[in-house]
Design a protein around this motif. Structure first.
Motif, PDB file in Angstrom:
ATOM      1  N   ARG A 140     -57.543  -7.982  62.987  1.00 23.62           N
ATOM      2  CA  ARG A 140     -57.795  -7.257  64.224  1.00 23.62           C
ATOM      3  C   ARG A 140     -57.999  -5.787  63.896  1.00 23.62           C
ATOM      4  NH1 ARG A 140     -52.875  -9.204  66.438  1.00 23.62           N
ATOM      5  NH2 ARG A 140     -52.374  -7.011  66.809  1.00 23.62           N
ATOM      6  N   GLN A 141     -58.936  -5.164  64.583  1.00 19.49           N
ATOM      7  CA  GLN A 141     -59.262  -3.771  64.288  1.00 19.49           C
ATOM      8  C   GLN A 141     -58.064  -2.853  64.510  1.00 19.49           C
ATOM      9  OE1 GLN A 141     -62.598  -2.195  66.435  1.00 19.49           O
ATOM     10  NE2 GLN A 141     -63.034  -0.689  64.865  1.00 19.49           N
ATOM     11  N   ASP A 142     -57.267  -3.116  65.560  1.00 26.73           N
ATOM     12  CA  ASP A 142     -56.102  -2.261  65.798  1.00 26.73           C
ATOM     13  C   ASP A 142     -55.082  -2.408  64.676  1.00 26.73           C
ATOM     14  OD1 ASP A 142     -55.629  -4.926  66.717  1.00 26.73           O
ATOM     15  OD2 ASP A 142     -53.879  -4.234  67.814  1.00 26.73           O
ATOM     16  N   LEU A 144     -55.806  -3.028  61.545  1.00 30.19           N
ATOM     17  CA  LEU A 144     -56.341  -2.304  60.395  1.00 30.19           C
ATOM     18  C   LEU A 144     -56.117  -0.804  60.521  1.00 30.19           C
ATOM     19  CD1 LEU A 144     -59.723  -4.179  59.837  1.00 30.19           C
ATOM     20  CD2 LEU A 144     -57.689  -4.281  58.399  1.00 30.19           C
ATOM     21  N   ARG A 145     -56.406  -0.265  61.703  1.00 33.79           N
ATOM     22  CA  ARG A 145     -56.253   1.183  61.895  1.00 33.79           C
ATOM     23  C   ARG A 145     -54.784   1.597  61.779  1.00 33.79           C
ATOM     24  NH1 ARG A 145     -60.861   3.589  63.077  1.00 33.79           N
ATOM     25  NH2 ARG A 145     -62.548   2.442  64.091  1.00 33.79           N
ATOM     26  N   SER A 172     -69.462  -0.671  59.645  1.00 36.17           N
ATOM     27  CA  SER A 172     -68.663  -0.514  60.851  1.00 36.17           C
ATOM     28  C   SER A 172     -68.479  -1.849  61.566  1.00 36.17           C
ATOM     29  CB  SER A 172     -69.330   0.497  61.789  1.00 36.17           C
ATOM     30  OG  SER A 172     -68.595   0.632  62.987  1.00 36.17           O
ATOM     31  N   PHE A 175     -66.051  -4.010  59.732  1.00 38.08           N
ATOM     32  CA  PHE A 175     -64.695  -3.542  60.048  1.00 38.08           C
ATOM     33  C   PHE A 175     -64.220  -4.109  61.382  1.00 38.08           C
ATOM     34  CE2 PHE A 175     -61.728  -0.385  61.810  1.00 38.08           C
ATOM     35  CZ  PHE A 175     -60.800  -0.334  60.782  1.00 38.08           C
ATOM     36  N   GLU A 176     -65.146  -4.300  62.319  1.00 40.84           N
ATOM     37  CA  GLU A 176     -64.808  -4.883  63.624  1.00 40.84           C
ATOM     38  C   GLU A 176     -64.579  -6.381  63.534  1.00 40.84           C
ATOM     39  OE1 GLU A 176     -67.381  -3.956  66.890  1.00 40.84           O
ATOM     40  OE2 GLU A 176     -67.704  -1.899  66.198  1.00 40.84           O
ATOM     41  N   GLY A 177     -64.938  -6.984  62.395  1.00 41.90           N
ATOM     42  CA  GLY A 177     -64.746  -8.414  62.227  1.00 41.90           C
ATOM     43  C   GLY A 177     -65.915  -9.272  62.648  1.00 41.90           C
ATOM     44  N   VAL A 214     -63.590  -4.421  53.497  1.00 45.29           N
ATOM     45  CA  VAL A 214     -62.770  -3.791  54.538  1.00 45.29           C
ATOM     46  C   VAL A 214     -61.827  -2.771  53.909  1.00 45.29           C
ATOM     47  CG1 VAL A 214     -60.894  -4.201  56.177  1.00 45.29           C
ATOM     48  CG2 VAL A 214     -62.906  -5.657  56.217  1.00 45.29           C
ATOM     49  N   ARG A 222     -63.495   5.776  56.161  1.00 48.49           N
ATOM     50  CA  ARG A 222     -62.816   5.689  57.460  1.00 48.49           C
ATOM     51  C   ARG A 222     -63.347   6.709  58.471  1.00 48.49           C
ATOM     52  NH1 ARG A 222     -59.742   8.059  53.726  1.00 48.49           N
ATOM     53  NH2 ARG A 222     -58.665  10.015  54.178  1.00 48.49           N
ATOM     54  N   LEU A 225     -66.208   5.148  60.516  1.00 48.00           N
ATOM     55  CA  LEU A 225     -65.991   3.901  61.249  1.00 48.00           C
ATOM     56  C   LEU A 225     -65.788   4.177  62.733  1.00 48.00           C
ATOM     57  CD1 LEU A 225     -63.589   2.146  58.731  1.00 48.00           C
ATOM     58  CD2 LEU A 225     -66.045   1.755  59.027  1.00 48.00           C
TER      59      LEU A 225
END
Length: 225
Positions: A140-142, A144-145, A172, A175-177, A214, A222, A225
């Motif tokens: 999930r992007q959250d 990862l961040r 990008s 990164f969002e999957g 990723v 980063r 992104l």
């Protein structure tokens, strides 16, 4: 003359799975679930990393390892180090009850293909395994961040390879999957063009799969992104 008929799902190459979890009830339940899927074959069920490693070293018939992080006396992260030393070239999907941000960052650096939380549905687990085999990074992007922001001692590489605008867009979306087809739809370009851009990104980043890409995205790009 025999007609050329479509290949059925049962005739396709099986996805060979190895399950690692020290909770017998969960392990056997998941094994029964996955074995009921036509394209899945559960080749082994192990209660420890040590047991799993012995099996892996004696067999090359594994595509995806489903790994719990809490293995009693062992930790899944330690098993990943031993797995790398064994030159395992399959994929690892972490299936766990919880993972903190610092641990997730460490797991990403060790090359896992994604994380699936145990409270997720059986349908999503099956889908996640299929997507893992397709090369998708299941994060999930959250997650990862948060993992990156809380990781200590990580800084961007000032000597990073320069990316084109299109490569940056694709990175990008990775990164969002998003899968290749989804990226192609977003950019309104052929899927073959996306595959070519992915290969360019792999070459520039010096990696061989999406999950490692990723990691590079977080470490070096980063700010884009």
């Amino acid at each position: 003359m025999r007609a050329n008929l479509p290949v059925s799902e049962t005739e396709q190459t099986k996805i060979r799975l190895l399950l690692i979890d020290d909770h017998t009830l969960f392990l056997e339940s998941v094994a029964r679930l996955l074995q009921s899927e036509p394209r899945f074959e559960v080749v082994a069920q192990c209660a420890s990393g040590t047991e799993a490693l012995r099996f892996i070293e004696s067999s090359s018939e594994i595509d995806v390892v489903l790994l719990d992080l809490d293995l009693g006396q062992e930790r899944g992260a330690e098993f990943l180090d031993r797995l790398r030393n064994a030159h395992f070239d399959g994929k690892v999907l972490v299936v766990t009850a919880e993972v903190n941000d610092a641990e997730l960052w460490s797991l990403i650096r060790k090359g896992i293909s994604g994380v699936f939380m145990k409270h997720g549905s059986p349908t999503l687990l099956i889908q996640g395994i299929r997507e893992t085999m397709e090369g998708k990074a299941l994060f999930r992007q959250d997650q990862l961040r948060n993992a990156f922001e809380r990781a200590e001692g990580v800084s961007g590489d000032q000597s990073r390879v320069k990316l084109t605008q299109c490569e940056t867009q694709v990175l990008s979306f990775v990164f969002e999957g998003l899968a290749n087809k989804q990226i192609a739809d977003r950019l309104q370009i052929p899927e073959t063009a996306v595959k070519n851009l992915m290969q360019q990104l792999f070459t520039k980043a010096g990696v061989r799969n999406r999950s490692l890409l990723v990691r590079v995205a977080l470490e070096q790009y980063r700010d884009q992104l």
